[in-house]
Design a protein around this motif. Sequence first.
Motif, PDB file in Angstrom:
ATOM      1  N   ILE A  92     -32.793  21.014 -34.228  1.00 21.96           N
ATOM      2  CA  ILE A  92     -31.583  20.247 -34.552  1.00 21.96           C
ATOM      3  C   ILE A  92     -30.927  19.712 -33.282  1.00 21.96           C
ATOM      4  O   ILE A  92     -30.501  18.553 -33.226  1.00 21.96           O
TER       5      ILE A  92
ATOM      6  N   ARG B 207     -32.968  16.794 -31.807  1.00 23.10           N
ATOM      7  CA  ARG B 207     -32.807  15.627 -32.683  1.00 23.10           C
ATOM      8  C   ARG B 207     -31.446  14.982 -32.437  1.00 23.10           C
ATOM      9  O   ARG B 207     -31.337  13.779 -32.257  1.00 23.10           O
ATOM     10  N   ARG B 208     -30.411  15.797 -32.411  1.00 24.37           N
ATOM     11  CA  ARG B 208     -29.050  15.297 -32.182  1.00 24.37           C
ATOM     12  C   ARG B 208     -28.945  14.650 -30.795  1.00 24.37           C
ATOM     13  O   ARG B 208     -28.375  13.581 -30.643  1.00 24.37           O
TER      14      ARG B 208
ATOM     15  N   ASN C 143     -28.040  10.665 -30.496  1.00 24.75           N
ATOM     16  CA  ASN C 143     -26.690  10.345 -30.040  1.00 24.75           C
ATOM     17  C   ASN C 143     -26.591   9.898 -28.596  1.00 24.75           C
ATOM     18  O   ASN C 143     -25.586   9.339 -28.192  1.00 24.75           O
TER      19      ASN C 143
END
Length: 128
Positions: A41, A44-45, A49
């Motif tokens: 996670i 991915r973030r 971003n």
Amino acid sequence: MRNQSRPPDLLRRFVATPYLFTNGTGPDRFSVQSNDLEIAIAIRRLWINETHGNRPAVVSWKILRDIVPPDSLAEISILHDKKLRTLMIGTGTILLFDLERAEFFGFICANITVQQLTSSLIPLLLEP
């Protein structure tokens, strides 16, 4: 029928990576695989971003959390040539980035935090 036994995987090279995320389309597409949900996670973030600036594109991420120590920490060593960058910390953490294939692979020892991985180690290895 014979009972076929596999040799033990002492280096834990064949670890399942049940956490898989893919995102984007075309040249912006990337995938993240891990055996640790928090790592998957966070990467991915991070990749969605963050503005990548001069950093190279990473199409495929595969990072494994080593559940069993070695968890020794030492100074960071970075080796690189034109096609491959390697970051090592002690005996338990190694991160590899193949610039040619845009693939990131690594083993993270038990005491490296996700915050440390995403805020310092990954940027350090990907800096131009």
